[in-house]
Design a protein around this motif. Structure first.
Motif, short mmCIF file in Angstrom:
data_model
loop_
_atom_site.label_atom_id
_atom_site.label_comp_id
_atom_site.label_asym_id
_atom_site.label_seq_id
_atom_site.Cartn_x
_atom_site.Cartn_y
_atom_site.Cartn_z
N GLU A 174 -3.44 -8.03 6.30
CA GLU A 174 -4.80 -7.94 6.86
C GLU A 174 -5.25 -9.35 7.25
O GLU A 174 -5.11 -10.29 6.46
N TYR A 178 -0.62 -6.86 -4.72
CA TYR A 178 0.16 -5.61 -4.78
C TYR A 178 -0.61 -4.49 -4.12
O TYR A 178 -1.83 -4.40 -4.25
N ARG A 179 0.09 -3.64 -3.47
CA ARG A 179 -0.56 -2.46 -2.91
C ARG A 179 -0.50 -1.35 -3.93
O ARG A 179 0.56 -1.08 -4.44
N VAL A 223 6.92 -7.12 1.91
CA VAL A 223 5.53 -7.05 2.42
C VAL A 223 5.40 -5.79 3.26
O VAL A 223 6.14 -5.57 4.20
N VAL A 224 4.44 -4.93 2.87
CA VAL A 224 4.28 -3.65 3.57
C VAL A 224 3.13 -3.68 4.57
O VAL A 224 3.09 -2.90 5.51
N ASP A 225 2.19 -4.56 4.35
CA ASP A 225 1.02 -4.59 5.25
C ASP A 225 0.39 -5.98 5.19
O ASP A 225 0.62 -6.74 4.24
N PHE A 239 0.02 -7.59 1.65
CA PHE A 239 0.17 -6.53 0.66
C PHE A 239 1.66 -6.34 0.37
O PHE A 239 2.44 -6.11 1.30
N CYS A 266 -1.78 -12.90 -1.68
CA CYS A 266 -0.66 -11.97 -1.77
C CYS A 266 -1.00 -10.99 -2.90
O CYS A 266 -1.14 -11.41 -4.06
N GLU A 315 4.75 -4.42 -1.73
CA GLU A 315 5.09 -3.15 -2.38
C GLU A 315 5.41 -3.42 -3.85
O GLU A 315 6.20 -4.33 -4.17
N LYS A 316 4.75 -2.63 -4.73
CA LYS A 316 4.92 -2.88 -6.16
C LYS A 316 6.32 -2.50 -6.62
O LYS A 316 6.98 -3.24 -7.33
#
Lengths: 212, 128
Positions: free
Chosen positions: A120, A211-212, A116-118, A141, A209, A143-144
């Motif tokens: 909101e 993907y960014r 998980v990178v972020d 978000f 959840c 990370e792909k």
């Protein structure tokens, strides 16, 4: 003795002020009117001075028109105060959201399956409602390509871009439409969503959840 | 000397108005207006020093500044109304001049009402 001296001093000043103001009065029809109002001022001043001698407060409340002027100023001050207060509340909400997002990130990073990178966080910002500040929705978000950026080591492992060749006169190759990116693996995402939702006592539908 | 300038402006304006009035009476009114404004602007800078003295005296007499503000507003209204009424009278419009004065009186009374109430309250407090 001192009190009488002060009273006489005050009266002298009032008389001088009255004479000085009378010199300013316009000639003609208006003079009588202005003189009458000035007389009232002198009466007020003399009564106040006499009141001081007797240690009594004869100063009355502020006149109504003046109060109205004060009210206008007061309302302006109140309005600006409300504006500042709402700005502060907005900032507080933003900070609260940031804090929650950081907390969500910390909880989500316990789960090692998905990077998980972020995060909101959307909260209820209606002041009137009873649920003010309650979490409405959380979006995580992911990370792909986890290997693309190695956060642990801080190394950028970006792949080298192949040189592009432009050929003139040939028909462009038609590429097949790219399929939509699949979401994160179901089991892993479900586990992550469940962890976060349980921690904040939310329904699982309120946590997403992507993907960014 | 400022007073020389002011008197000169006044005299020039008077001569011009007398000359022009016979041919173009409407220009006479405008000239009178312009002369009045110029003279007012010339003395405007000096009003500040008078205000300082008056405010100092008011503070020493321990009079509420609100009362002084009201008095100064009333004096201003009276001057402006007199100025307008005189110009209207010079132009031969006495009816308009009377109406300007009437409006000024009403405005002065409106400003004076709070002061009258304050004096009345004070006098009533004096009665044991």
């Amino acid at each position: 003795m001192e009190v009488i001296r002060s009273l006489i001093q005050n009266l002298i000043i009032i008389v001088i002020l009255a004479v000085f103001l009378e010199m300013l009065l316009p000639a003609g029809e208006m003079r009588r009117y202005v003189k009458m109002v000035m007389g009232l001022l002198i009466i007020v001043a003399v009564i106040q001075a006499a009141g001081d001698l007797m240690h009594r407060d004869y100063s009355s409340d502020l006149p109504s028109l003046t109060e109205k002027m004060t009210d206008e100023r007061l309302s302006m001050i109140m309005e600006s105060g409300k504006k500042i207060s709402s700005e502060q509340e907005q900032k507080a909400i933003e900070q609260y959201k940031r804090g929650l997002a950081n907390q969500v990130m910390a909880i989500a990073n316990i789960n090692k399956e998905l990077p998980v990178v972020d995060a909101e966080v959307m909260v209820n910002s209606e002041k009137e409602g009873a649920n003010y500040g309650q979490i409405n929705r959380i979006v995580l978000f992911v990370e792909k390509e986890p290997g693309k950026f190695d956060k642990q080591n801080g190394k950028d492992n970006a792949s080298i871009i192949e040189p592009v060749t432009v050929r003139v006169g040939q028909k462009a190759e038609q590429k097949e439409p790219v399929e939509a990116e699949p979401g994160p693996p179901d089991e892993a995402a479900a586990g992550l969503i469940k962890t976060v939702a349980n921690f904040y006592n939310l329904k699982q539908e309120q946590v997403d959840c992507v993907y960014r | 000397m400022d007073i020389m300038q002011i008197v000169a402006i006044g005299l020039i304006a008077t001569v011009l108005i007398v000359v022009v009035k016979s041919q173009r009476p409407e220009l006479g009114v405008l000239l009178s207006l312009v002369a009045g404004i110029i003279i007012f602007l010339l003395v405007l800078g000096k009003i500040g020093s008078i205000m300082d003295v008056i405010m100092d005296l008011t503070a020493r007499a321990e009079i509420n500044m609100v009362y002084l503000g009201t008095i100064l507003k009333i004096i201003g209204i009276a001057y402006i109304a007199e100025f307008g009424a005189q110009i209207s009278r010079d132009a031969g419009e006495s009816a308009v001049a009377t109406k300007i004065e009437f409006a000024a009186k009403i405005m002065i009374m409106v400003l004076a009402v709070p002061m009258i109430v304050a004096v009345l309250q004070m006098l009533l407090k004096l009665v044991p």
